[in-house]
Structure formats: structure tokens, C-alpha cells
Design an enzyme around this catalytic site. Structure first.
Site, PDB file in Angstrom:
ATOM      1  N   GLU A  76      -5.609  -0.146  -7.214  1.00 59.18           N
ATOM      2  CA  GLU A  76      -5.569   0.616  -8.463  1.00 59.18           C
ATOM      3  C   GLU A  76      -4.305   1.449  -8.614  1.00 59.18           C
ATOM      4  O   GLU A  76      -3.744   1.537  -9.703  1.00 59.18           O
ATOM      5  CB  GLU A  76      -6.806   1.514  -8.596  1.00 59.18           C
ATOM      6  CG  GLU A  76      -8.070   0.767  -9.026  1.00 59.18           C
ATOM      7  CD  GLU A  76      -8.799   0.089  -7.886  1.00 59.18           C
ATOM      8  OE1 GLU A  76      -8.323   0.187  -6.745  1.00 59.18           O
ATOM      9  OE2 GLU A  76      -9.855  -0.534  -8.133  1.00 59.18           O
ATOM     10  N   HIS A 145     -20.688   4.665  -8.626  1.00 56.21           N
ATOM     11  CA  HIS A 145     -20.504   3.679  -9.698  1.00 56.21           C
ATOM     12  C   HIS A 145     -21.278   4.056 -10.961  1.00 56.21           C
ATOM     13  O   HIS A 145     -21.626   3.184 -11.756  1.00 56.21           O
ATOM     14  CB  HIS A 145     -20.989   2.294  -9.251  1.00 56.21           C
ATOM     15  CG  HIS A 145     -20.113   1.611  -8.257  1.00 56.21           C
ATOM     16  ND1 HIS A 145     -19.940   2.066  -6.976  1.00 56.21           N
ATOM     17  CD2 HIS A 145     -19.345   0.492  -8.350  1.00 56.21           C
ATOM     18  CE1 HIS A 145     -19.115   1.242  -6.331  1.00 56.21           C
ATOM     19  NE2 HIS A 145     -18.750   0.295  -7.132  1.00 56.21           N
TER      20      HIS A 145
HETATM   21  C1  LIG Z   1     -11.613   0.974  -5.772  1.00 56.22           C
HETATM   22  C2  LIG Z   1     -12.524  -0.108  -6.222  1.00 56.22           C
HETATM   23  N1  LIG Z   1     -12.042  -1.069  -7.042  1.00 56.22           N
HETATM   24  C3  LIG Z   1     -12.846  -2.057  -7.468  1.00 56.22           C
HETATM   25  C4  LIG Z   1     -14.148  -2.118  -7.054  1.00 56.22           C
HETATM   26  C5  LIG Z   1     -15.074  -3.222  -7.539  1.00 56.22           C
HETATM   27  N2  LIG Z   1     -15.341  -4.141  -6.418  1.00 56.22           N
HETATM   28  C6  LIG Z   1     -16.431  -3.997  -5.649  1.00 56.22           C
HETATM   29  S1  LIG Z   1     -16.457  -5.069  -4.393  1.00 56.22           S
HETATM   30  C7  LIG Z   1     -15.020  -5.781  -4.882  1.00 56.22           C
HETATM   31  C8  LIG Z   1     -14.454  -6.928  -4.113  1.00 56.22           C
HETATM   32  C9  LIG Z   1     -14.187  -6.563  -2.705  1.00 56.22           C
HETATM   33  O1  LIG Z   1     -13.633  -7.636  -2.043  1.00 56.22           O
HETATM   34  P1  LIG Z   1     -13.437  -7.607  -0.477  1.00 56.22           P
HETATM   35  O2  LIG Z   1     -12.763  -6.350  -0.082  1.00 56.22           O
HETATM   36  O3  LIG Z   1     -12.786  -8.868  -0.105  1.00 56.22           O
HETATM   37  O4  LIG Z   1     -14.917  -7.535   0.094  1.00 56.22           O
HETATM   38  P2  LIG Z   1     -16.091  -8.610  -0.088  1.00 56.22           P
HETATM   39  O5  LIG Z   1     -16.820  -8.264  -1.329  1.00 56.22           O
HETATM   40  O6  LIG Z   1     -15.480  -9.950  -0.153  1.00 56.22           O
HETATM   41  O7  LIG Z   1     -16.952  -8.422   1.108  1.00 56.22           O
HETATM   42  C10 LIG Z   1     -14.532  -5.156  -6.025  1.00 56.22           C
HETATM   43  C11 LIG Z   1     -13.304  -5.533  -6.729  1.00 56.22           C
HETATM   44  C12 LIG Z   1     -14.612  -1.091  -6.215  1.00 56.22           C
HETATM   45  N3  LIG Z   1     -15.891  -1.048  -5.817  1.00 56.22           N
HETATM   46  N4  LIG Z   1     -13.783  -0.116  -5.795  1.00 56.22           N
END
Ligand SMILES: Cc1ncc(C[n+]2csc(CCOP(=O)(O)OP(=O)(O)O)c2C)c(N)n1
Ligand SMILES: [Mg+2]
Lengths: 342, 327
Positions: A76, A145
Site C-alpha cells: 500500500e 476489517h
Molecule cells: C494491508 C492489507 N492489504 C490487503 C489486504 C487484503 N488481503 C487479505 S489476504 C490478501 C492476500 C494475501 O496473500 P499472501 O500474503 O500470499 O497470503 P495467502 O492468502 O496466500 O496465505 C489480501 C490482499 C489485507 N488484509 N491487508
């Protein structure tokens, strides 16, 4: 023009607003996490899996391509800051920061750059950037959230802040925000996304002026001020009050910064009572600001002190039995109005 | 499976198998709860059981684990009670967090589980701080933070790696690279196509490991934990893994990946592989492993009943725990 009833959902209306801006102005781009989705996989037949977490940017990548619809990594600070830079250097970015709580990650770019560059540089740089962020507790998303956080943004000189409350205002404000040459933050309530408004939304690219509130129900006995989701709460409370013989006026704030003092004050001066309904935390909030406005500028007209109905000074709990207590309910608002009137 | 298994004590091997299976059964039940609409949804850890299992096999109760939004497997591997976890998912007063945190915030400080976290990348500096505490107090406990391939793009990881490296902090940065962040592929979002390589820039070891192979994870983690306990500083581990289900709740992953790809990983399933290994190695019989699985199912069933039977929190809980004392 189009005389047919054309009901859109909150999300469809926003989508249409964004699309019309992108069609009309080639310098408009959209950025954010999964604003399309399945990035880089179009050749394998995967494209636009999400179209934004709430599908607000669905279908844009097919029309405008990957140079104007940019899926970002989860960075972000990086992509919100890049939006600021792109705006300073000639683009008109719409940056989706997803849940408003993620301001915790990109606050530096928004507060120190986006809000201040125009002023610090003596007005010589313009930042036609729009940030959109999703708000509100909508069923078990818990503390990080579910927030609303209007006042954090509105606190900063240099940022404009708007909050649509239904599909019609969502489209009109989206277009206005994206056309504005100042940075604008648009707050989009997740609690409005599943509502069946059955509301006509014109096809043309109309704008609602930033800085204008709207009277959604006229009345003489008390003024209710709603913001985004809570405008619906106020309308429902007004219906309850009508059954009890009271005629409430409902002001839909729409714009937090600037505030439409004229509309607000003239309503309060007419009804002589005001209840402000805000789902954000109560301390140093927009509700407090409105209450101060009423006290400072309509004191002589008031029959009772301004009253705020807000979320409590507590983070948002996960479990539904507590979450539903966090949000100002129709009953709470109705009760507060009766208290003020009696 | 791996090469030097013979050195791993039998109890550890069996604990790892039990843990893999318990996570799998718990997550299957959590998914049922979500599919039937009793809870909003969860981020399923099915397919990713091996990484926290192989790592937590080296940890004590006074070591810290910090997770992310997808953390049920971290919690179970660190020994958090599954009755309390299930109660938390159902929003009950008997839950780990009294129903206030839910799936993305499960925490149990008594087990060293300092919390799942819904903000991507947010827990990485916190884990670094836990390690700082150990170092300042001359303790030998270590801190482990799990995060995804998506989170590796957050500045918080890079700032934390630098801090941990300059101060030689006892922390393991563990990236569970399941190839996707929501629907965004790792190949698209991570420049250089490696998270582990980024360790080099901070002068710390960076290791890539097959996250579907619990023995390999165990071995890599053993070295990293030992290094941290001795005061030799942090390690970055990138475990290559896969989530079998969508990102969250009802997300359908067929919108961004192929059935063939999915099958490739399911064929490498960490539980099936471990089963095969234990039997071939003569560590356990098929019947013994089946008994362990039956036991896991029974425990999850009991946990679910416990959760269902538990009460919701009292409304007064809305305003408790905001502060210890206020004003
Ligand atoms: C700062 C922030 N940005 C966006 C999100 C929305 N979000 C939640 S999980 C996720 C994907 C995370 O991917 P990864 O780190 O690869 O973990 P995975 O879900 O694959 O275990 C996103 C974009 C968030 N929770 N926090
Ligand atoms: Mg991932």
C-alpha cells in the site's frame, strides 16, 4: 433521455461511474490489489477474477487493458504513493485501498504527501487523485476489517471526503471525485452493497457536487443527519417516528469535507432539534464536528442540545451478538429522537 | 522423502503426523461451518499444514509464533486448544479471544501464540520485537512469523529483516509461498521470482524449502532455530506450498489456476507423503496412522460440540478489554 426505470446496485453504480470517467479521459487509471485479478494470466484464459474485492472495477481491464487497470502487489505504501506521484505528473489515478483500516499501512503517503503537496508547494502542483476505501462492519470481519475512520481523513486540510449512501449518490459522487482536481477520498460502505435499493440510476455521466448534502426526507419536528450507511438508519427511524406522529427531516450528509453548512444549519434552524448518526468511533468524530457546528452556529435556534448516536469507543468485535451492538440501530436512533423531543 | 530422517526421534515424527492430520480435520470442519453459513468464512489452510508443523516441532511454549489472516494451522501447530479455537470461530465466550477476534485474530499467549493478524504484513515487525525482547533479556527463546508470498511485498518485511539483521535478533521470517495472493500470482507480483533471495541483501541466510514435505521443513527449521537460540541472528525461510481451496470463503480458484496445477500439488499432499514415509521407514503401521486420524476426527467433533454448546458473550463484553484501566 432514458425514461425507463433503471435500478442498479450500489456496486454497479460505482462501476458505471468509474467506467464513464475512463472512457472520457485517457489519463484516468485504476490501481489496487486485485482490481482485476489473475494478473498476467490472460493468455491462459484467466482474466478479471475479482474486478476488485467488491467487483467495483469488474470488466474494466477488458475495455482499458493492463496499462490503465493495474493490479498491484500488496504494497500500500508503494502503490498509494505511486498514485500520488502519477497524479503530480499528469495522470488521474483512482486508487482502491480496499478496507479503510489499511490506511495504517499507507498513511504516510496520504497524510504527508497527498494532503500537503499542493499547499507546501505554494499551489504549484495539482493532485487529481481519488482514493476509494471500503468501510463498515458487515458480519464477522472483526476489528481490522470493519472500521469507518472518516474523521482521520477529514482531519487533514487538503483532502476532500465524500460518502455515498445509495446507488444514485454513489455514481454521481464517484464521477465528481474523479473529475475533481484536488485529492478526494470516497468511502464506500460494505453494508450498502447487498441492499436492494430499487433506485433509478440515470445512464448519463451526471455529477453530484462535492460539498453538498441532500435532504432525503423533509420534516418539521427534528433533523436527523446520516452519513453513508446511517442515512438508511435515519430514514427507517424517521418512518418509526412517523408512526408515532412525529415528522422528522433526514439530511444525507454525502460530503464530510467540505461540509455543507448551509443545508445542515437551515434544517436545524427549522426543526430546532438535531440527532447525528455516525457508525464511526465517537471521539473526535464527524458526529462531534457536526455537533459542534450545531452548537456554534445554530445555538439560538436549538430547543435541546445536539445528540450523537454513534458506535461505542471500542474496537469492532467479531461475534455477531456483539457486532450488532456496535452499530447504531434504528431503535437506538428512534429512541434518541424521542428523548430529544420530550 | 528426505535424507537424514533417521536422526529425527520417533516421538517427533509421530507428533508431526498427528499435527498435520489434526490441522486438516479442523480445517475441513471450519470449512463446513462456513459452507453452511454458520460463520462468514475462513482462509483455509488445507494443503499448507506442513510448514508450521515442521517449524513448531522445534519450538517451546515460551517461543513466540505470530501469524497472518490464514493462521489456523499456525495456532494448532503451536499447541492452541482446538476447543477454544472452534468456539472462537463460532463467536462464543469460551473462544480463545472470547469471541471478539474470530478467525483472523486467534491468539493464546499462554502457548506463545501472539496472534493471527488480518492486515497483510502487519505482524512481521511485531515478531521482530518479540525477538528483541528475548535478546535484551538474555533469554534463549525465539520468535517465528508466518506470512504469505503476497506479504513479501510489504515494506514491513524489509524493514524488519534489516532490523533483525543489524541486531542479530532470534527471529525466523517464514514465507509460506502458496503461489497466490488472493488471485494475484506470485510470478506477477514478486520481482526476481524468489522471496528467499531477498535475504542476501540483508546478509542473512535465505533458504527455499519444499513446504509440502514436513521432514524437509523440519530440517531447515532446526538449523534456523538453533542459529537463533545461539544468538547468531535471523533466517528467512521460503516454503513452497499450495492452498487447495479458494482464498477465502466461497472464492473459486478455478478463476485463476488450472485443475492440472491443482492436481500437481494435491499429488504432493503433505499428509499422504508423511504417511508413506512413516510406513516405509517402519516408524508406524497403517493401522496406527488410521487410529491417529480417527482420533483427530473425534477431537474435532468434540471441539465442534463444545463450541456449539458454549454461550455467546454477554453484551457487556462489547465495552470490556478496550483498556486495562480508563480513565
Ligand atoms: C494491508 C492489507 N492489504 C490487503 C489486504 C487484503 N488481503 C487479505 S489476504 C490478501 C492476500 C494475501 O496473500 P499472501 O500474503 O500470499 O497470503 P495467502 O492468502 O496466500 O496465505 C489480501 C490482499 C489485507 N488484509 N491487508
Ligand atoms: Mg499467498
Amino acid at each position: 433521455m432514458n425514461k425507463e426505470h433503471r435500478p442498479l446496485t450500489f456496486v454497479q453504480a460505482i462501476n458505471e461511474g468509474i467506467r464513464s470517467r475512463m472512457r472520457e479521459d485517457d489519463s484516468t487509471i485504476v490501481m489496487g490489489i486485485d482490481v482485476a485479478g489473475a494478473a498476467g494470466k490472460a493468455e491462459e484464459g484467466f482474466i478479471d477474477h475479482f474486478g476488485g474485492t467488491f467487483a467495483m472495477t469488474k470488466g474494466l481491464i477488458q475495455e482499458f487493458g493492463t496499462s490503465r487497470v493495474l493490479d498491484t502487489p500488496i504494497s500500500e505504501t508503494g502503490f498509494v504513493g505511486a498514485g500520488v506521484g502519477a497524479a503530480a505528473a499528469g495522470l488521474r489515478p483512482l486508487v482502491d485501498m480496499m478496507f479503510v483500516g489499511f490506511i495504517g499501512v499507507c498513511g504516510d503517503q496520504i497524510f504527508n504527501n497527498m494532503a500537503k503537496m499542493h499547499y507546501m508547494f505554494g499551489g504549484k502542483v495539482k493532485l487529481p487523485i481519488t482514493i476509494q476505501a471500503q468501510t463498515a462492519a458487515s458480519g464477522g470481519n472483526a476489528a481490522q476489517h470493519s472500521e469507518t475512520l472518516y474523521s482521520i481523513f477529514a482531519h487533514f486540510p487538503g483532502l476532500k471526503c465524500v460518502v455515498p449512501s445509495d446507488p444514485y449518490s454513489a455514481k454521481g459522487l464517484q464521477i465528481a471525485a474523479m473529475k475533481d482536481d484536488d485529492p478526494v477520498v470516497v468511502f464506500q460502505s460494505t453494508r450498502l452493497m447487498g441492499v436492494n435499493f430499487n433506485q433509478h440510476v440515470p445512464e448519463d455521466a451526471y455529477e453530484l457536487p462535492i460539498g453538498k448534502s441532500r435532504i432525503v426526507k423533509t420534516g418539521n419536528d427534528i433533523t436527523l443527519i446520516g452519513i453513508g450507511t446511517t442515512t438508511r438508519t435515519c430514514i427507517q427511524a424517521a418512518e418509526n417516528l412517523a408512526k408515532q406522529g412525529y415528522d422528522a427531516e433526514v439530511v444525507d450528509l454525502l460530503s464530510i469535507s467540505p461540509l455543507d453548512e448551509e443545508t445542515i444549519l437551515s434544517s436545524i434552524s427549522k426543526t430546532r432539534k438535531v440527532v447525528i448518526v455516525d457508525e464511526d468511533y465517537p471521539k473526535c468524530s464527524v458526529a462531534s464536528e457536526l455537533s459542534a457546528l450545531a452548537a456554534e452556529k445554530a445555538f439560538d435556534f436549538l430547543d435541546a442540545p445536539p445528540k450523537r448516536v454513534t458506535a461505542p469507543h471500542a474496537s469492532i468485535p467479531y461475534t455477531s451478538v456483539l457486532e450488532q451492538l456496535h452499530f447504531p440501530s434504528v431503535d437506538n436512533v428512534t429512541y434518541a429522537c424521542l428523548e430529544v423531543m420530550n | 522423502m528426505a535424507k537424514s530422517q533417521s536422526s529425527i526421534p520417533k516421538e517427533k515424527l509421530m507428533w508431526m503426523f498427528e499435527t498435520l492430520v489434526l490441522i486438516r480435520r479442523f480445517e475441513e470442519q471450519a470449512k463446513r461451518e462456513a459452507d453452511q453459513g454458520r460463520i462468514l468464512g475462513t482462509h483455509s489452510a488445507i494443503g499448507e499444514e506442513a510448514t508450521p508443523t515442521g517449524i513448531c516441532a522445534h519450538l517451546r511454549d515460551d517461543d513466540y509464533v505470530l501469524g497472518n489472516h490464514r493462521s489456523h494451522h499456525h495456532c494448532i501447530a503451536k499447541g492452541v486448544d482446538i476447543n477454544e479455537m472452534m468456539a472462537e470461530l463460532l463467536g462464543k465466550a469460551t473462544g480463545t479471544n472470547k469471541g471478539k477476534g474470530g478467525t483472523m485474530h486467534i491468539a493464546d499467549a499462554t502457548k506463545g501464540m501472539l496472534g493471527a493478524n488480518g492486515v497483510v504484513g502487519s505482524n512481521i515487525p511485531v515478531a521482530t520485537g518479540c525477538a528483541l525482547s528475548a535478546k535484551v533479556q538474555n533469554k534463549d527463546n525465539v520468535s517465528v512469523v508466518f506470512f504469505g508470498d503476497g506479504a513479501s511485498s510489504q515494506g514491513s518485511l524489509h524493514e524488519s529483516m534489516n532490523l533483525a539483521a543489524i541486531w542479530d535478533l532470534p527471529v525466523l521470517f517464514v514465507c509460506e509461498n502458496n503461489r497466490y495472493a488472493e488471485s494475484t500470482p506470485f510470478e506477477y507480483a514478486v520481482a526476481g521470482q524468489s522471496v528467499a533471495n531477498r535475504a542476501a541483501g540483508y546478509g542473512m541466510p535465505g533458504v527455499t524449502v519444499d513446504g509440502q514435505n514436513v521432514i524437509e521443513v523440519y530440517e531447515v527449521a532446526g538449523e534456523a532455530v538453533e542459529r537463533a537460540r545461539k544468538g547468531d541472528g535471523p533466517t528467512l525461510i521460503e516454503a513452497m506450498t499450495y492452498r487447495y481451496h479458494g482464498h477465502f470463503g466461497a472464492d473459486n480458484p478455478m478463476g485463476y489456476r488450472t485443475p492440472e496445477e491443482q492436481k500437481y500439488y494435491e499429488d504432493k499432499d503433505c499428509i499422504i507423503a508423511m504417511e508413506k514415509f512413516l510406513i516405509e521407514n517402519g516408524t508406524a503401521t497403517q493401522e496406527q496412522l488410521k487410529a491417529i486420524d480417527d482420533d483427530a476426527k473425534a477431537r474435532v467433533e468434540k471441539a465442534t460440540q463444545f463450541a456449539i454448546d458454549s454461550a455467546y458473550p454477554d453484551p457487556s463484553e462489547l465495552l470490556s478489554d478496550v483498556y486495562i484501566k480508563y480513565p
